[in-house]
Design a protein around this motif. Structure first.
Motif, short mmCIF file in Angstrom:
data_model
loop_
_atom_site.label_atom_id
_atom_site.label_comp_id
_atom_site.label_asym_id
_atom_site.label_seq_id
_atom_site.Cartn_x
_atom_site.Cartn_y
_atom_site.Cartn_z
N ILE A 1 42.21 49.44 48.51
CA ILE A 1 41.19 49.14 49.52
C ILE A 1 41.70 49.76 50.81
CG2 ILE A 1 39.92 47.29 50.74
CD1 ILE A 1 39.34 47.35 47.73
N LEU B 1 42.06 37.05 46.65
CA LEU B 1 42.37 35.88 45.83
C LEU B 1 43.23 36.25 44.63
CD1 LEU B 1 39.06 33.80 45.70
CD2 LEU B 1 41.32 32.97 46.34
N GLY B 2 43.20 37.53 44.27
CA GLY B 2 43.87 37.93 43.03
C GLY B 2 45.18 38.65 43.26
N THR C 1 32.47 39.01 39.94
CA THR C 1 33.27 39.24 41.15
C THR C 1 34.75 39.42 40.80
OG1 THR C 1 31.75 37.99 42.54
CG2 THR C 1 34.01 38.18 43.33
N LEU C 2 35.26 38.56 39.94
CA LEU C 2 36.69 38.66 39.60
C LEU C 2 36.96 39.94 38.83
CD1 LEU C 2 37.45 34.92 38.73
CD2 LEU C 2 38.15 36.18 40.77
N VAL D 1 32.97 37.19 47.19
CA VAL D 1 33.12 38.38 48.05
C VAL D 1 31.92 38.54 48.99
CG1 VAL D 1 33.08 40.91 47.99
CG2 VAL D 1 34.69 39.68 46.55
N GLY E 1 36.55 42.80 41.41
CA GLY E 1 37.64 42.73 42.41
C GLY E 1 38.96 43.17 41.83
N ILE F 1 39.12 48.00 56.08
CA ILE F 1 38.68 46.60 56.19
C ILE F 1 37.99 46.49 57.55
CG2 ILE F 1 39.47 44.21 56.42
CD1 ILE F 1 41.84 44.89 54.63
N THR G 1 40.88 48.16 41.21
CA THR G 1 42.01 48.11 42.16
C THR G 1 43.34 48.19 41.41
OG1 THR G 1 41.68 45.71 42.04
CG2 THR G 1 40.91 46.80 44.04
N PHE H 1 47.86 37.77 40.73
CA PHE H 1 47.38 38.27 39.44
C PHE H 1 47.66 39.77 39.35
CE2 PHE H 1 44.15 37.51 36.00
CZ PHE H 1 44.00 38.82 35.58
N TRP I 1 30.68 30.32 51.31
CA TRP I 1 31.92 31.03 50.95
C TRP I 1 33.09 30.06 50.83
CZ3 TRP I 1 35.94 31.13 54.65
CH2 TRP I 1 37.10 31.77 54.21
N THR J 1 46.08 51.35 41.19
CA THR J 1 47.48 51.08 41.58
C THR J 1 48.43 51.63 40.52
OG1 THR J 1 46.79 49.06 42.69
CG2 THR J 1 49.13 49.23 42.16
N VAL K 1 43.22 31.22 39.88
CA VAL K 1 44.11 32.38 40.01
C VAL K 1 45.45 32.01 40.66
CG1 VAL K 1 42.47 34.31 39.91
CG2 VAL K 1 42.68 33.04 42.03
N PRO L 1 42.01 34.13 56.18
CA PRO L 1 41.28 33.25 55.27
C PRO L 1 40.58 33.98 54.14
CG PRO L 1 40.24 33.32 57.45
CD PRO L 1 41.55 34.03 57.57
N ARG L 2 40.25 35.28 54.33
CA ARG L 2 39.56 36.00 53.26
C ARG L 2 40.49 36.97 52.53
NH1 ARG L 2 33.23 35.79 53.56
NH2 ARG L 2 33.61 36.60 51.49
C1 HEM Z 1 46.01 45.87 43.44
C2 HEM Z 1 44.94 45.12 43.25
C3 HEM Z 1 44.11 44.53 44.34
C4 HEM Z 1 43.95 44.92 45.65
C5 HEM Z 1 44.63 46.08 46.36
C6 HEM Z 1 43.01 44.01 46.26
C7 HEM Z 1 42.63 44.06 47.59
C8 HEM Z 1 41.78 43.14 48.19
C9 HEM Z 1 41.47 43.13 49.61
C10 HEM Z 1 42.01 44.11 50.65
C11 HEM Z 1 40.62 42.10 49.82
C12 HEM Z 1 40.03 41.67 51.17
C13 HEM Z 1 38.88 42.55 51.54
C14 HEM Z 1 38.38 42.31 52.94
O1 HEM Z 1 38.93 41.48 53.68
O2 HEM Z 1 37.43 43.00 53.32
C15 HEM Z 1 40.38 41.46 48.54
C16 HEM Z 1 39.54 40.38 48.36
C17 HEM Z 1 39.33 39.80 47.13
N1 HEM Z 1 39.96 40.09 45.94
FE1 HEM Z 1 41.34 41.53 45.65
N2 HEM Z 1 42.59 43.10 45.32
C18 HEM Z 1 43.25 43.37 44.15
C19 HEM Z 1 43.16 42.67 42.96
C20 HEM Z 1 42.35 41.58 42.76
C21 HEM Z 1 42.27 40.83 41.53
C22 HEM Z 1 43.12 41.09 40.29
C23 HEM Z 1 41.31 39.88 41.70
C24 HEM Z 1 40.84 38.81 40.76
C25 HEM Z 1 41.51 38.38 39.71
C26 HEM Z 1 40.81 40.01 43.06
C27 HEM Z 1 39.85 39.22 43.63
C28 HEM Z 1 39.48 39.26 44.96
C29 HEM Z 1 38.48 38.37 45.54
C30 HEM Z 1 37.70 37.29 44.79
C31 HEM Z 1 38.40 38.70 46.91
C32 HEM Z 1 37.47 38.08 47.96
C33 HEM Z 1 38.15 36.96 48.70
C34 HEM Z 1 37.27 36.33 49.78
O3 HEM Z 1 36.39 37.00 50.32
O4 HEM Z 1 37.48 35.14 50.08
N3 HEM Z 1 41.47 41.06 43.66
N4 HEM Z 1 41.11 42.11 47.58
#
Ligand code: HEM
Length: 459
Positions: free
Chosen positions: A328, A401-402, A260-261, A92, A264, A331, A268, A405, A99, A272, A110, A397-398
């Motif tokens: 979230i 990842l989850g 991070t995982l 993140v 993240g 952004i 969230t 999941f 990255w 939900t 994942v 691209p960003r």
């Molecule tokens: C309802 C649940 C979730 C929501 C709404 C959510 C939302 C988001 C959003 C909006 C981003 C992008 C943020 C940005 O661009 O500024 C993000 C990134 C990320 N999320 Fe989730 N997330 C959720 C669940 C998860 C889960 C379960 C995991 C891990 C198992 C996870 C891991 C990550 C990671 C590692 C990133 C960074 C990706 C990167 O920068 O390449 N998230 N998430």
């Protein structure tokens, strides 16, 4: 208070305070502020946070362009001290080539095939919670969902063997998450890293506990792997991952990605679920369809990963909850030289924002946007949703990842619990608090009831 507001410049945008720009309105209520910009000034609105130039974009296509351009003509917005302290240089926080390497190493852990392995743990934890509940009991929905998703996070990340370490890890994560949220919305975001505050001291202590606990879990996993033990948890996947040069993640990197995982995914997903229960509480028809689907597809058994595609209404409930209450809610990314959106140049250094909250509540893409209508997501719904109008997981691209999941976890947890209980918290909306994620601003208390079933004889 009276003061002279500055004109907004050549573009149409809200008037600004000297030095502060639009900081007061943003800090007071950022959700209302974004909606006000969208409704009052259009789809491309310049505004200012102190000296920083900003633009809010509200066209889905522009949001899509922004997300697609992060890591090329836009840079990710910088995260504050607390993020770096807690997440280190995990995926993140990392940018550029670092990255890219980390994302490629974490992504396989994942993938849907892996999420299948975690599903049994998700269902097991939800079933254990259902066994503790009884009809007529009153529960704090958000607390219950946070406890549940915490257990799921520890076990899917570190394996059920880590159950004994759950308490210290969860307590430290909860403290750290609280401090992240406080920094995200507070003045400490702008303080230099050497300044000590009580919140930063609490964060440091929580990070020390996490470092100790996670180092222990990593060593234990390394031992198991050396002994040829096959494990299916996320950390085991990360330990086995190799980059293009055949290099594994270092211990420090394993620590960063584990946290991070967890961060993240935990809050969230728990928010939900809380919002989904709250919305279902005020929607008897949607609830009846849910009960009917669960009875028809599952009967008396627990769901498995294979049931996920067979539960379209359950999925639509989750999707609609994520629309009305996207965890979230904003952004942003910073323009580099040559950045453009919608064909127009964006000066380097400008922060471009898009808000899942205001996009998801825009009546142009979602008629009657405050109404909870999972049927919007029916395959044959009359008003197709434009691409990028629903972006709870970001994109490009960003992108999250989850996402898979989280969607599977939320649907399976709902399926296990809604089969046995209706969480009756009344029909009234709950006020929101936009912290690090979109939280209920007060506890959501519900009385557990047996779900109403039709007279078709399903009990
Ligand atoms: C309802 C649940 C979730 C929501 C709404 C959510 C939302 C988001 C959003 C909006 C981003 C992008 C943020 C940005 O661009 O500024 C993000 C990134 C990320 N999320 Fe989730 N997330 C959720 C669940 C998860 C889960 C379960 C995991 C891990 C198992 C996870 C891991 C990550 C990671 C590692 C990133 C960074 C990706 C990167 O920068 O390449 N998230 N998430």
């Amino acid at each position: 208070m009276t003061a002279t507001l500055l004109p907004s410049g050549t573009e149409r945008g809200p008037r600004r305070w000297p030095l502060l720009g639009n900081l007061p309105a943003f800090a007071r209520d950022p959700l209302a502020f974004f909606e006000h910009l969208r409704d009052g000034y259009g789809d491309w609105v310049p505004w200012a946070l102190g000296p920083r130039r900003n633009v809010l974009v509200s066209q889905p296509a522009h949001a899509g362009e922004l997300l697609a351009a992060v890591e090329s003509s836009f840079s990710p917005n910088e995260l504050g001290w607390a993020f770096r302290q807690l997440l280190g240089n995990g995926v993140v926080v990392a940018t550029g080539d670092d990255w890219r390497r980390k994302r490629a190493l974490v992504q396989p852990a994942v993938r849907p095939r892996q999420v299948r392995a975690y599903a049994a743990e998700m269902v097991g934890c939800a079933d254990a919670l259902a066994a503790r509940w009884s009809a007529g009991e009153r529960v704090d929905v958000h607390r219950e969902m946070a406890g549940l998703t915490q257990r799921i996070a520890v076990r899917t990340l570190f394996g059920s063997e880590a159950a004994g370490r759950e308490a210290p890890i969860s307590a430290a994560m909860a403290t750290a998450q609280h401090e992240l949220g406080a920094e995200f919305r507070g003045v400490t975001l702008f303080l230099p890293s050497w300044v000590r505050t009580p919140g930063r001291t609490r964060m440091r202590r929580a990070v020390n506990v996490l470092d100790r606990e996670i180092a222990h879990v990593i060593r234990e996993h390394e031992r198991a792997s050396a002994a040829g033990e096959e494990r299916d948890d996320l950390l085991s996947r990360l330990l086995a991952a190799r980059d293009e040069h055949g290099h594994p993640l270092s211990r420090r990197e394993l620590r960063d990605e584990s946290i991070t995982l967890y961060i993240g995914g935990h809050e969230t997903t728990s928010t939900t679920l809380t919002w989904a229960w709250q919305l279902l509480s005020g929607a008897p028809e949607a609830r009846a369809r849910l009960t009917e689907e669960l009875d028809r597809v599952l009967g008396d058994r627990l769901p498995t990963y294979e049931d996920y595609p067979r539960l379209p209404w359950t999925q639509q409930v989750v999707k609609e909850a994520l629309r009305i209450y996207p965890p979230i809610w904003l952004i942003s990314a910073v323009a580099r030289d040559g950045a453009r959106i919608g064909g127009r140049p964006v000066p380097a250094g400008t922060t471009v924002w898009t808000s899942p909250w205001s996009l998801h509540r825009d009546p142009r893409w979602f008629p009657d946007p405050l109404a909870f209508r999972p049927e919007r997501w029916d395959d044959d719904a009359p008003d197709p949703v434009p691409e990028h109008a629903w972006i709870p997981f970001g994109g490009g691209p960003r992108a999250c990842l989850g996402a898979r999941f989280a969607l599977v976890e939320a649907a399976l947890v709902l399926a296990v619990l809604a089969r046995r209980f209706h969480l009756d918290s009344g029909p009234d909306p709950v006020p929101v608090f936009p912290g690090l994620t979109l939280q209920p601003a007060r506890p959501v208390h519900a009385v557990l009831r047996s779900p109403e079933r039709s007279r078709a004889g399903l009990t």
